[in-house]
Motif scaffolding. Structure first.
Motif, PDB file in Angstrom:
ATOM      1  N   PHE A  77      86.645  16.984 -14.045  1.00  0.00           N
ATOM      2  CA  PHE A  77      86.699  18.124 -14.958  1.00  0.00           C
ATOM      3  C   PHE A  77      85.382  18.897 -14.862  1.00  0.00           C
ATOM      4  O   PHE A  77      84.307  18.323 -15.075  1.00  0.00           O
ATOM      5  CB  PHE A  77      86.899  17.650 -16.396  1.00  0.00           C
TER       6      PHE A  77
ATOM      7  N   GLU B 289     100.258  16.083 -13.794  1.00  0.00           N
ATOM      8  CA  GLU B 289      99.444  17.293 -13.695  1.00  0.00           C
ATOM      9  C   GLU B 289      99.904  18.368 -14.676  1.00  0.00           C
ATOM     10  O   GLU B 289      99.078  19.043 -15.296  1.00  0.00           O
ATOM     11  CB  GLU B 289      99.489  17.841 -12.265  1.00  0.00           C
ATOM     12  N   GLN B 290     101.204  18.525 -14.840  1.00  0.00           N
ATOM     13  CA  GLN B 290     101.704  19.547 -15.754  1.00  0.00           C
ATOM     14  C   GLN B 290     101.276  19.248 -17.186  1.00  0.00           C
ATOM     15  O   GLN B 290     100.850  20.150 -17.922  1.00  0.00           O
ATOM     16  CB  GLN B 290     103.222  19.643 -15.671  1.00  0.00           C
TER      17      GLN B 290
ATOM     18  N   LEU C  86      98.690  17.602 -18.072  1.00  0.00           N
ATOM     19  CA  LEU C  86      97.251  17.828 -18.158  1.00  0.00           C
ATOM     20  C   LEU C  86      96.951  19.320 -18.322  1.00  0.00           C
ATOM     21  O   LEU C  86      96.096  19.708 -19.122  1.00  0.00           O
ATOM     22  CB  LEU C  86      96.568  17.264 -16.910  1.00  0.00           C
ATOM     23  N   ARG C  87      97.665  20.165 -17.580  1.00  0.00           N
ATOM     24  CA  ARG C  87      97.459  21.610 -17.708  1.00  0.00           C
ATOM     25  C   ARG C  87      97.830  22.079 -19.124  1.00  0.00           C
ATOM     26  O   ARG C  87      97.131  22.902 -19.726  1.00  0.00           O
ATOM     27  CB  ARG C  87      98.285  22.353 -16.664  1.00  0.00           C
ATOM     28  N   GLU C  88      98.919  21.561 -19.642  1.00  0.00           N
ATOM     29  CA  GLU C  88      99.335  21.940 -20.991  1.00  0.00           C
ATOM     30  C   GLU C  88      98.317  21.473 -22.024  1.00  0.00           C
ATOM     31  O   GLU C  88      98.049  22.168 -23.016  1.00  0.00           O
ATOM     32  CB  GLU C  88     100.710  21.347 -21.288  1.00  0.00           C
TER      33      GLU C  88
ATOM     34  N   LEU D 270      95.055  21.174 -21.550  1.00  0.00           N
ATOM     35  CA  LEU D 270      93.873  22.026 -21.480  1.00  0.00           C
ATOM     36  C   LEU D 270      94.136  23.424 -22.037  1.00  0.00           C
ATOM     37  O   LEU D 270      93.207  24.109 -22.478  1.00  0.00           O
ATOM     38  CB  LEU D 270      93.370  22.100 -20.040  1.00  0.00           C
ATOM     39  N   GLU D 271      95.400  23.858 -22.034  1.00  0.00           N
ATOM     40  CA  GLU D 271      95.725  25.140 -22.666  1.00  0.00           C
ATOM     41  C   GLU D 271      95.476  25.098 -24.176  1.00  0.00           C
ATOM     42  O   GLU D 271      95.277  26.134 -24.814  1.00  0.00           O
ATOM     43  CB  GLU D 271      97.188  25.501 -22.387  1.00  0.00           C
TER      44      GLU D 271
ATOM     45  N   SER E  57      85.277  26.798 -20.938  1.00  0.00           N
ATOM     46  CA  SER E  57      86.378  26.746 -19.973  1.00  0.00           C
ATOM     47  C   SER E  57      86.341  25.409 -19.237  1.00  0.00           C
ATOM     48  O   SER E  57      85.273  24.844 -18.996  1.00  0.00           O
ATOM     49  CB  SER E  57      86.267  27.898 -18.971  1.00  0.00           C
TER      50      SER E  57
ATOM     51  N   ALA F 168      88.072  23.405 -15.849  1.00  0.00           N
ATOM     52  CA  ALA F 168      88.898  23.341 -14.646  1.00  0.00           C
ATOM     53  C   ALA F 168      88.918  21.901 -14.161  1.00  0.00           C
ATOM     54  O   ALA F 168      88.056  21.093 -14.539  1.00  0.00           O
ATOM     55  CB  ALA F 168      88.333  24.255 -13.567  1.00  0.00           C
TER      56      ALA F 168
END
Length: 282
Positions: free
Chosen positions: A8, A51-52, A54-56, A58-59, A67, A69
């Motif tokens: 991260f 992964e999906q 994890l992206r959700e 972080l949103e 921020s 990434a």
């Protein structure tokens, strides 16, 4: 067991942001974190990496001026002894009474309780605050001639210390086969013979116990889901020590514990990570 390593990158980097990432990622199965110069690195069993999700996650990151990434890669099983020797694992001293080190350490402080660990996995060396918190409790309580359960034992640091402090017998359980095998090696390294270690989850507790002391250093969700199993295998008057959650989660842990007949005694905090002590009343 194979792990996925997630790096991260945090802008601007801060300890608070790293802690928030860890708190959120634990809910996705992440088991360990190591801080880096530009953020933090998390480890999750490869089979649990999503992964999906994890992206959700972080949103929903709650720090609008920060921020985050990430880059993920699946790690092959490796010689974690060598990895820790090169990068992370320094001798650990807890309360000036307990030192944790590996066979490759030549210069380390001496203490009353000397625990040797060869970390054959990416975590579980005692560096994490939750392990230190439970160690601090074990150094303060009476363990002589008591039956102890170490649930989610990892490398069995806590089981080994309980044995060294006079426990009559210790049962160590972990869901991970690697943890079980590493625990067996570590028990041998420390000459500990009154710890039985086996692979299992909370459902396996129906065939063991009862216990006078229970240690459960796992994570909030598992603690809440499995707490009734821990309570059922405790003697009246037995103590239980929970860790693996943040101080903000203590109210949930306490509410479930009290619903199941446990009485809150105390808690300890290290950088927001928390351990709590309860006793079974009836």
């Amino acid at each position: 067991m194979k792990y996925t390593e997630v790096k991260f990158t945090v802008t601007p980097v801060s300890e608070t942001a790293n802690d928030v990432i860890a708190a959120m990622a634990v809910e996705l199965g992440f088991e360990s974190f190591v801080e880096s110069t530009d953020g933090t690195v998390g480890y999750v069993p490869a089979a649990l990496y999503d992964e999906q999700a994890l992206r959700e996650m972080l949103e929903l990151f709650p720090m609008p001026d920060t921020s985050v990434a990430f880059v993920a890669q699946e790690l092959e099983d490796k010689d974690w002894n060598e990895e820790w020797e090169k990068n992370f694992f320094e001798p650990i001293v807890v309360g000036d009474r307990c030192v944790i080190h590996s066979t490759f350490h030549k210069d380390y402080p001496r203490a009353m309780y000397d625990i040797i660990i060869n970390p054959q996995m990416a975590f579980g060396t005692g560096h994490h605050q939750t392990t230190r918190l439970i160690i601090s409790y074990l150094l303060d309580i009476e363990l002589a001639d008591r039956e102890v359960l170490d649930m989610g034992c990892g490398t069995s640091i806590l089981a080994i210390l309980a044995s060294m402090r006079g426990a009559k017998a210790v049962t160590a359980i972990d869901i991970d086969e690697w943890c079980v095998n590493n625990s067996i090696d570590n028990l041998s390294l420390n000459g500990v013979r009154n710890v039985k270690v086996f692979q299992g989850d909370a459902s396996s507790l129906s065939s063991v116990g009862p216990f006078d002391v229970v240690i459960a250093n796992i994570n909030r969700n598992i603690l809440l889901a499995d707490m009734h199993c821990y309570v059922e295998c405790m003697n009246v008057g037995a103590e239980i020590y929970f860790s693996g959650f943040y101080e903000g989660d203590l109210s949930m842990i306490r509410a479930e514990a009290e619903r199941l007949g446990l009485r809150y005694l105390s808690h300890r905090v290290d950088n927001d990570w928390t351990a709590a002590q309860f006793v079974k009343c009836s």
